[in-house]
Design a protein around this motif. Structure first.
Motif, PDB file in Angstrom:
ATOM      1  N   ARG A 126       0.832  -1.202   0.000  1.00 32.27           N
ATOM      2  CA  ARG A 126       0.000   0.000   0.000  1.00 32.27           C
ATOM      3  C   ARG A 126       0.871   1.259   0.000  1.00 32.27           C
ATOM      4  N   PHE A 127       1.931   1.238   0.803  1.00 29.86           N
ATOM      5  CA  PHE A 127       2.839   2.388   0.856  1.00 29.86           C
ATOM      6  C   PHE A 127       3.604   2.539  -0.451  1.00 29.86           C
ATOM      7  N   ALA A 128       4.012   1.414  -1.035  1.00 27.72           N
ATOM      8  CA  ALA A 128       4.747   1.467  -2.299  1.00 27.72           C
ATOM      9  C   ALA A 128       3.877   2.043  -3.410  1.00 27.72           C
ATOM     10  N   THR A 129       2.609   1.622  -3.441  1.00 32.30           N
ATOM     11  CA  THR A 129       1.685   2.129  -4.448  1.00 32.30           C
ATOM     12  C   THR A 129       1.468   3.628  -4.286  1.00 32.30           C
ATOM     13  N   ARG A 130       1.343   4.067  -3.050  1.00 26.62           N
ATOM     14  CA  ARG A 130       1.147   5.497  -2.792  1.00 26.62           C
ATOM     15  C   ARG A 130       2.369   6.306  -3.250  1.00 26.62           C
ATOM     16  N   THR A 131       3.565   5.761  -3.008  1.00 26.75           N
ATOM     17  CA  THR A 131       4.779   6.457  -3.447  1.00 26.75           C
ATOM     18  C   THR A 131       4.852   6.547  -4.963  1.00 26.75           C
ATOM     19  N   ASP A 132       4.554   5.436  -5.636  1.00 27.10           N
ATOM     20  CA  ASP A 132       4.595   5.439  -7.096  1.00 27.10           C
ATOM     21  C   ASP A 132       3.572   6.416  -7.673  1.00 27.10           C
ATOM     22  N   GLY A 146       9.000   5.696   4.914  1.00 30.47           N
ATOM     23  CA  GLY A 146       8.381   4.699   4.064  1.00 30.47           C
ATOM     24  C   GLY A 146       9.178   4.586   2.775  1.00 30.47           C
ATOM     25  N   PRO A 147       8.524   4.310   1.652  1.00 31.68           N
ATOM     26  CA  PRO A 147       9.248   4.225   0.378  1.00 31.68           C
ATOM     27  C   PRO A 147       9.590   5.575  -0.254  1.00 31.68           C
ATOM     28  N   GLY A 148       9.206   6.687   0.413  1.00 25.79           N
ATOM     29  CA  GLY A 148       9.662   7.985  -0.074  1.00 25.79           C
ATOM     30  C   GLY A 148       8.614   8.887  -0.688  1.00 25.79           C
ATOM     31  N   ALA A 149       7.341   8.692  -0.345  1.00 29.28           N
ATOM     32  CA  ALA A 149       6.281   9.492  -0.966  1.00 29.28           C
ATOM     33  C   ALA A 149       6.395  10.977  -0.659  1.00 29.28           C
ATOM     34  N   ALA A 150       6.966  11.342   0.487  1.00 27.91           N
ATOM     35  CA  ALA A 150       7.056  12.752   0.869  1.00 27.91           C
ATOM     36  C   ALA A 150       8.370  13.404   0.448  1.00 27.91           C
ATOM     37  N   ALA A 207      13.124  -1.973   7.645  1.00 31.89           N
ATOM     38  CA  ALA A 207      14.152  -2.211   6.624  1.00 31.89           C
ATOM     39  C   ALA A 207      13.527  -2.398   5.250  1.00 31.89           C
ATOM     40  N   GLU A 208      12.352  -3.029   5.196  1.00 31.36           N
ATOM     41  CA  GLU A 208      11.686  -3.250   3.910  1.00 31.36           C
ATOM     42  C   GLU A 208      11.283  -1.919   3.264  1.00 31.36           C
ATOM     43  N   MET A 209      10.770  -1.008   4.068  1.00 25.86           N
ATOM     44  CA  MET A 209      10.395   0.299   3.532  1.00 25.86           C
ATOM     45  C   MET A 209      11.625   1.008   2.958  1.00 25.86           C
ATOM     46  N   LEU A 210      12.731   0.940   3.684  1.00 22.63           N
ATOM     47  CA  LEU A 210      13.950   1.611   3.235  1.00 22.63           C
ATOM     48  C   LEU A 210      14.505   0.966   1.967  1.00 22.63           C
ATOM     49  N   GLU A 211      14.354  -0.334   1.833  1.00 23.19           N
ATOM     50  CA  GLU A 211      14.789  -1.000   0.596  1.00 23.19           C
ATOM     51  C   GLU A 211      13.976  -0.500  -0.594  1.00 23.19           C
ATOM     52  N   GLU A 212      12.679  -0.317  -0.382  1.00 20.64           N
ATOM     53  CA  GLU A 212      11.829   0.208  -1.455  1.00 20.64           C
ATOM     54  C   GLU A 212      12.251   1.629  -1.819  1.00 20.64           C
ATOM     55  N   LEU A 213      12.539   2.444  -0.810  1.00 18.99           N
ATOM     56  CA  LEU A 213      12.994   3.809  -1.080  1.00 18.99           C
ATOM     57  C   LEU A 213      14.315   3.803  -1.838  1.00 18.99           C
ATOM     58  N   SER A 214      15.261   2.985  -1.408  1.00 18.98           N
ATOM     59  CA  SER A 214      16.569   2.934  -2.056  1.00 18.98           C
ATOM     60  C   SER A 214      16.447   2.541  -3.522  1.00 18.98           C
ATOM     61  N   ALA A 215      15.583   1.580  -3.806  1.00  7.98           N
ATOM     62  CA  ALA A 215      15.404   1.137  -5.187  1.00  7.98           C
ATOM     63  C   ALA A 215      14.853   2.266  -6.056  1.00  7.98           C
ATOM     64  N   ALA A 274      21.068   8.753  -1.970  1.00 11.48           N
ATOM     65  CA  ALA A 274      20.296   8.552  -0.746  1.00 11.48           C
ATOM     66  C   ALA A 274      21.052   7.693   0.248  1.00 11.48           C
ATOM     67  N   THR A 275      20.917   8.045   1.512  1.00 10.95           N
ATOM     68  CA  THR A 275      21.447   7.250   2.615  1.00 10.95           C
ATOM     69  C   THR A 275      20.279   6.882   3.515  1.00 10.95           C
ATOM     70  N   THR A 276      20.132   5.600   3.818  1.00 11.05           N
ATOM     71  CA  THR A 276      19.036   5.161   4.677  1.00 11.05           C
ATOM     72  C   THR A 276      19.561   4.812   6.060  1.00 11.05           C
ATOM     73  N   VAL A 277      18.729   5.094   7.055  1.00 13.26           N
ATOM     74  CA  VAL A 277      19.069   4.804   8.445  1.00 13.26           C
ATOM     75  C   VAL A 277      17.884   4.070   9.063  1.00 13.26           C
ATOM     76  N   GLU A 278      18.094   2.818   9.438  1.00 11.22           N
ATOM     77  CA  GLU A 278      17.030   2.032  10.033  1.00 11.22           C
ATOM     78  C   GLU A 278      16.966   2.312  11.533  1.00 11.22           C
TER      79      GLU A 278
END
Length: 265
Positions: free
Chosen positions: A38-44, A75-79, A97-105, A114-118
């Motif tokens: 749901r978060f990934a779809t919102r970001t896309d 999340g995956p970076g919508a904001a 970690a899963e949300m950050l992986e989606e953002l990194s991709a 981008a640098t992610t921090v869990e």
């Protein structure tokens, strides 16, 4: 009221959203977990259909070309990722970690360094440098210690802090279903004004804008019912029953949220 009293009220009101133990124990899945898809779809969607609302406007006007941006509860970076053309470096903090992986991709595909921090904010704030602008979107209703959270955001920003949140708790829409299926009345507060009041009491020169949410919460009654089963601790097999009940209670179509943007320099 002073900041200490406002902070105590915020914490108490958030704690009142706890699900009764006997209901939680019978839940088929964790009702507080957030579906990644749901978060990934919102970001896309945010990337494909840029939003010109107050949150993006306040971020864009404060973020210099090639500037640094910190996204807390990313999340995956919508904001943050919709500002890809202005970002020189993005720092993203999330407990998943899963949300950050989606953002990194997505950041890699868009060419955004981008640098992610869990971890949870502000526990990991020491791992993030000072940046030009900080954003925290749809996060504060998960933050009981709001004073520490806001002050750490402020310390991290050279130019501006921007927050976005629904006017009411994001689970408020399900109150009729909680009452129907469990005989439980859900709380009314905290609301966005409580966050604004606390930020002002901390000495931040807060400015506020409010608008109708740009997106429908659900695309179909079936999607609403599936989400409600998850959130109110019902087996997914009862989704048709929940859909019928939502119709009987006048919950469909669901009115759009009101979203609040607050910021300070």
């Amino acid at each position: 009221m002073d900041a200490e009293e406002l902070a105590a009220r915020w914490r108490e009101r958030l704690e009142s959203w706890a699900i009764p133990e006997e209901i939680l124990a019978a839940a088929p899945v964790d009702p507080w977990c957030y579906p990644l898809a749901r978060f990934a779809t919102r970001t896309d969607r945010a990337l494909a259909e840029p939003d010109d609302g107050p949150t993006m406007a306040r971020l864009a006007e404060a973020l210099p070309e090639g500037g640094t941006l910190l996204d807390v509860g990313s999340g995956p970076g919508a904001a943050s990722l919709p500002l890809r053309d202005r970002i020189g470096h993005l720092w993203a903090v999330d407990s998943s970690a899963e949300m950050l992986e989606e953002l990194s991709a997505r950041a890699d595909k868009l060419g955004v360094p981008a640098t992610t921090v869990e971890g949870r904010w502000p526990d990991v704030s020491g791992r993030v440098p000072e940046v030009d602008v900080v954003v925290a979107a749809h996060v504060v209703y998960n933050v009981p210690d709001l004073v520490d959270f806001l002050q750490a955001l402020d310390r991290s920003a050279r130019r501006r802090v921007v927050l976005e949140l629904p006017h009411r708790h994001p689970m408020s829409w399900m109150a009729p279903l909680w009452r129907h299926f469990h005989g439980v009345d859900r709380p009314v507060r905290p609301v966005a004004e409580d966050c604004v009041a606390l930020a002002a009491a901390l000495g931040f020169a807060v400015r506020v804008e409010e608008r109708e949410a740009p997106l429908e919460r659900f695309d179909s009654l079936g999607e609403l019912a599936a989400s409600a089963c998850h959130r109110i601790c019902l087996d997914p097999s009862r989704s048709e029953e929940v859909a019928r009940t939502a119709l009987e209670l006048g919950m469909w179509p669901l009115p759009r949220d009101r979203w609040v943007t607050l910021w300070w320099e």
